[in-house]
Scaffold this active site. Structure first.
Site, PDB file in Angstrom:
ATOM      1  N   ASN A  86       0.841  -1.200   0.000  1.00  0.00           N
ATOM      2  CA  ASN A  86       0.000   0.000   0.000  1.00  0.00           C
ATOM      3  C   ASN A  86       0.874   1.248   0.000  1.00  0.00           C
ATOM      4  O   ASN A  86       1.862   1.315   0.738  1.00  0.00           O
ATOM      5  CB  ASN A  86      -0.915  -0.007   1.228  1.00  0.00           C
ATOM      6  N   HIS A  99       6.716  -1.912   3.036  1.00  0.00           N
ATOM      7  CA  HIS A  99       6.476  -3.310   3.422  1.00  0.00           C
ATOM      8  C   HIS A  99       5.614  -3.972   2.364  1.00  0.00           C
ATOM      9  O   HIS A  99       4.762  -3.342   1.745  1.00  0.00           O
ATOM     10  CB  HIS A  99       5.822  -3.409   4.805  1.00  0.00           C
TER      11      HIS A  99
END
Ligand code: AMP
Ligand code: ZN
Length: 113
Positions: A86, A99
């Site tokens: 995201n 991440h």
């Protein structure tokens, strides 16, 4: 980076349920799993999101994706898996350290919500 949760996890200052670690990256289970297998892979160096990646990060990214493939293989994710990163508010990025979510062992819907 100070006050970055994932930098602290990478440094071992905040505990995590670790799956794999080497000099460049850390893989650990998500604290709020959205699939029977849900782990995160982070670079140890602070990168705010995928939007901050440069050509120089190519080798790191190759290492991250090769590690994800190996970990999924070792976890028996034979039916496939989803990798999500995201970026920013609209995508729902809550931790501002790059991440990759890796989710597996359930049928995934598309388009992603
Ligand atoms: P995102 O919303 O894409 O930024 O993803 C951040 C993820 O980090 C979420 O799925 C959280 O559940 C997860 N998370 C937050 N704190 C921790 C923690 N201490 N250990 C493991 N996962 C965490
Ligand atoms: Zn960080």
């Amino acid at each position: 980076m100070e006050d970055c949760l994932f930098c602290k996890i990478a440094a071992g200052e905040v505990p995590s349920n670790k799956l794999y670690e080497d000099d460049q990256l850390l893989a650990f289970y998500d604290i709020d799993p959205q699939a029977p297998v849900h782990f995160l892979v982070i670079p140890k160096k602070h990168i705010p999101s995928a939007a901050a990646l440069t050509e120089e990060d190519g080798a790191l990214l190759g290492h991250i994706f090769a590690t994800i493939a190996r970990l999924c293989d070792s976890l028996g994710c034979d039916g496939g898996y989803r990798i999500v990163s995201n970026v920013g508010e609209d995508a729902g990025q809550s931790v501002k350290h790059l991440h990759f979510h890796v989710m597996a062992k359930r049928q995934m819907g598309w388009p992603a919500g």
